[in-house]
Design a protein around this motif. Structure first.
Motif, short mmCIF file in Angstrom:
data_model
loop_
_atom_site.label_atom_id
_atom_site.label_comp_id
_atom_site.label_asym_id
_atom_site.label_seq_id
_atom_site.Cartn_x
_atom_site.Cartn_y
_atom_site.Cartn_z
N GLU A 9 0.83 -1.21 0.00
CA GLU A 9 0.00 0.00 0.00
C GLU A 9 0.86 1.26 0.00
N PRO A 10 0.42 2.32 -0.67
CA PRO A 10 1.19 3.57 -0.66
C PRO A 10 1.44 4.11 0.76
N ALA A 11 0.47 3.94 1.66
CA ALA A 11 0.64 4.45 3.02
C ALA A 11 1.72 3.70 3.78
N GLU A 12 1.85 2.40 3.55
CA GLU A 12 2.91 1.68 4.25
C GLU A 12 4.28 1.98 3.64
N LYS A 13 4.31 2.23 2.34
CA LYS A 13 5.56 2.64 1.70
C LYS A 13 6.00 4.01 2.22
N ALA A 14 5.04 4.90 2.39
CA ALA A 14 5.35 6.24 2.91
C ALA A 14 5.87 6.17 4.34
N LEU A 15 5.28 5.30 5.15
CA LEU A 15 5.75 5.15 6.53
C LEU A 15 7.17 4.58 6.53
N TYR A 16 7.41 3.60 5.71
CA TYR A 16 8.75 3.02 5.61
C TYR A 16 9.78 4.09 5.24
N GLU A 17 9.48 4.88 4.22
CA GLU A 17 10.40 5.93 3.78
C GLU A 17 10.63 6.98 4.87
N ALA A 18 9.56 7.33 5.58
CA ALA A 18 9.68 8.31 6.67
C ALA A 18 10.55 7.75 7.80
N LEU A 19 10.39 6.48 8.10
CA LEU A 19 11.21 5.85 9.14
C LEU A 19 12.67 5.77 8.72
N GLU A 20 12.91 5.52 7.44
CA GLU A 20 14.28 5.46 6.93
C GLU A 20 15.01 6.79 7.13
N LYS A 21 14.27 7.88 7.07
CA LYS A 21 14.87 9.20 7.29
C LYS A 21 14.95 9.53 8.78
N ALA A 22 13.88 9.26 9.50
CA ALA A 22 13.78 9.69 10.89
C ALA A 22 14.65 8.87 11.84
N LEU A 23 14.74 7.58 11.65
CA LEU A 23 15.45 6.73 12.59
C LEU A 23 16.93 7.08 12.70
N LEU A 51 2.26 -10.79 4.48
CA LEU A 51 1.93 -9.36 4.45
C LEU A 51 1.71 -8.85 5.87
N ARG A 52 0.96 -9.62 6.67
CA ARG A 52 0.71 -9.24 8.07
C ARG A 52 2.03 -9.14 8.84
N ARG A 53 2.90 -10.13 8.67
CA ARG A 53 4.19 -10.13 9.37
C ARG A 53 5.02 -8.93 8.96
N ASN A 54 5.05 -8.62 7.69
CA ASN A 54 5.83 -7.48 7.21
C ASN A 54 5.30 -6.17 7.81
N ARG A 55 3.99 -6.04 7.89
CA ARG A 55 3.40 -4.82 8.47
C ARG A 55 3.69 -4.72 9.97
N LEU A 56 3.65 -5.84 10.65
CA LEU A 56 3.98 -5.83 12.07
C LEU A 56 5.45 -5.49 12.30
N LEU A 57 6.30 -5.97 11.43
CA LEU A 57 7.71 -5.61 11.52
C LEU A 57 7.95 -4.13 11.24
N LEU A 58 7.16 -3.58 10.33
CA LEU A 58 7.24 -2.14 10.06
C LEU A 58 6.86 -1.36 11.31
N LEU A 59 5.83 -1.81 12.00
CA LEU A 59 5.44 -1.15 13.24
C LEU A 59 6.49 -1.33 14.34
N SER A 60 7.21 -2.44 14.30
CA SER A 60 8.31 -2.64 15.25
C SER A 60 9.41 -1.60 15.02
N ARG A 61 9.63 -1.26 13.77
CA ARG A 61 10.62 -0.20 13.47
C ARG A 61 10.15 1.14 14.02
N LEU A 62 8.84 1.37 13.95
CA LEU A 62 8.29 2.60 14.52
C LEU A 62 8.52 2.62 16.03
N ARG A 63 8.24 1.51 16.69
CA ARG A 63 8.46 1.42 18.14
C ARG A 63 9.93 1.65 18.45
N GLU A 64 10.81 1.07 17.66
CA GLU A 64 12.25 1.26 17.86
C GLU A 64 12.62 2.74 17.76
#
Length: 113
Positions: free
Chosen positions: A8-22, A64-77
């Motif tokens: 989804e575009p929204a999950e791609k956007a979150l991934y890209e934002a995390l790549e910059k912010a982290l 897909l579910r696992r990948n999204r949960l891992l994305l949220l783990s990066r957010l928590r990190e």
């Protein structure tokens, strides 16, 4: 997490934002520039909101579910890099953690009244 599996575009956007912010937040915390770390993470607000509005985290497809949960783990990190108050030292933090008001004078040393 496999970035190539983001659908989804929204999950791609979150991934890209995390790549910059982290990395920016990590670097700021290492320098004890906590306001800069918070500023780096503040850019995550819109992508996080969009993610939760438009993406079904618990997708039926397990990968897909696992990948999204891992994305949220990066957010928590990313957030825990700044929200770990054990890394912040000083009177203000100690008072906050003890539940005292920051503007109050320090208590007298033990044994002194």
């Amino acid at each position: 997490m496999d970035a190539s599996k983001l659908a989804e575009p929204a999950e791609k956007a979150l991934y890209e934002a995390l790549e910059k912010a982290l990395p920016a937040a990590r670097a700021a915390v290492e320098k004890e520039e906590f306001a800069a770390a918070m500023k780096a993470l503040s850019g995550l607000r819109a992508p996080v909101d969009a993610f939760f509005e438009k993406v079904l985290v618990n997708a039926e497809e397990p990968l897909l579910r696992r990948n999204r949960l891992l994305l949220l783990s990066r957010l928590r990190e990313a957030l825990s890099q700044v929200a770990d108050f054990s890394k912040i030292e000083g009177r203000t933090t100690r008072l906050l953690l003890e539940g005292a008001e920051v503007g109050t004078p320090p208590p007298p040393p033990r044994g002194v009244r």
